[in-house]
Design an enzyme around this catalytic site. Sequence first.
Site, mmCIF file in Angstrom:
data_model
loop_
_atom_site.group_PDB
_atom_site.id
_atom_site.type_symbol
_atom_site.label_atom_id
_atom_site.label_comp_id
_atom_site.label_asym_id
_atom_site.label_seq_id
_atom_site.Cartn_x
_atom_site.Cartn_y
_atom_site.Cartn_z
ATOM 1 N N LYS A 117 31.627 -44.351 -6.412
ATOM 2 C CA LYS A 117 30.825 -43.522 -5.490
ATOM 3 C C LYS A 117 31.542 -43.276 -4.170
ATOM 4 C CE LYS A 117 27.226 -46.259 -5.549
ATOM 5 N NZ LYS A 117 27.551 -47.176 -6.651
ATOM 6 N N THR A 118 32.096 -44.341 -3.589
ATOM 7 C CA THR A 118 32.663 -44.217 -2.246
ATOM 8 C C THR A 118 33.895 -43.332 -2.234
ATOM 9 O OG1 THR A 118 31.786 -46.380 -1.606
ATOM 10 C CG2 THR A 118 33.592 -45.497 -0.283
ATOM 11 N N GLU A 161 26.521 -40.874 -0.420
ATOM 12 C CA GLU A 161 26.364 -41.717 -1.592
ATOM 13 C C GLU A 161 24.875 -41.921 -1.846
ATOM 14 O OE1 GLU A 161 28.547 -45.384 -2.014
ATOM 15 O OE2 GLU A 161 30.067 -44.660 -0.617
#
Length: 416
Positions: A117-118, A161
């Site tokens: 995600k990051t 996110e």
Amino acid sequence: MMQSPLQRYHLIGIGGIGMSALARILVQQGFPVQGTDQKESALIDQLRGEGITVQIGHSKEALGVATDVVYSSDISLHNVERAEAQRLGLPLWHRSEMLNLCMQGKRPLLVTGTHGKTTTSSLLAHLLIEAGFDPAVVVGGIPLGLGTNGRWGLGEYFVAEADESDGSFLKTPAFGAIVTNLENDHHSYWKEPEMLDRAFRAFFSQVEGPQHLFWCADDVRLSALLPPGASYGFSEQADWKISTLQSTEKGLSFDLSFGKVSYPSLLVSLWGRHNALNAAAAFALALSLGAEESALRRALISFSGVKRRLEWKKTVETIELFDDYGHHPTEIQATLSALRTKIGAKRLVVVFQPHRYSRVEELMDLFCECFDLADLVVMTDIYAAGEKPIEGLFPLLQQKMKDRLGPKLAYFSRGD
């Protein structure tokens, strides 16, 4: 975000990566922001330098003249500040609710999934910034080029996110989204795999525009949910197909195709097959929003990564040092695979601290298997992350890893 200029926000646990990002975009919009945390950190020093008041230690008095209080899932009902805010009748906002409030008036572009995600959200933010879209950004790490996890922008999009760990990724319907993968994790919240599958189905159903929804076709479990939108990956079934992946001294090169349209020789300054997937997803979503291909190509090359995501730290003589936050076996395996491809036959030494007792208990066998590419694994004690320790769990993990790795495993206590 339409709020009174008299609002003053108090963030409990402001030094966390998610809370600090919120604090930053609130203060960038002109709101007075304050908060508390348990200990000093470099991130807290940065927040103070940006005009945010931070007190170390929790107390009733810390609320001061705050009009609204924000907390995360890690802050219990018994926290003195949360309890005092409740007594005073102050509005209490979960972090995800405040993030949703900040997104009002913008088009949310959300990145979710168990892993990646990051990096993917940071890539997407960088691509849109370089393409001139000026998005607002909240990510769970520090993109090295951006230098901050929270950025307010005047453009129409908000990149963030969407955190699946506590179900809060369902709080905000997305205009567009990327779903990277789906695997069991955060077992203290998601008691059964079916619960997690249902939550991801709900996330897909909330995305406003399927033409701006992208999901990874290489993930069998994710594909089984039959999501709307477009898929991406190395799979022959992918709508956006990655091929001709090569690792270079400066990163990755790959071709991407969608139907009869080809995007040859995309270059990104990252390593690992997983980062080709991340880059393809961000590139495809940015294109769907109208970004120019030439600008996106330049942005992929100029992206310098994210702090603690396979981050190069320094070289000492012939030794290269990298830092990575990966704490799930799948993430560790992907990171080591990327490094092995990069360094070839050089010796690969890994220093490993297990993260959360619940994760180790649920995924112990996978932890034992994910270090096969390492020449030496130096392990230390489990980091509880607020969880209650499980007696006997670490010695069991240590023994199982020793059985598999033999002399390749070493141990030192956190006190050494």
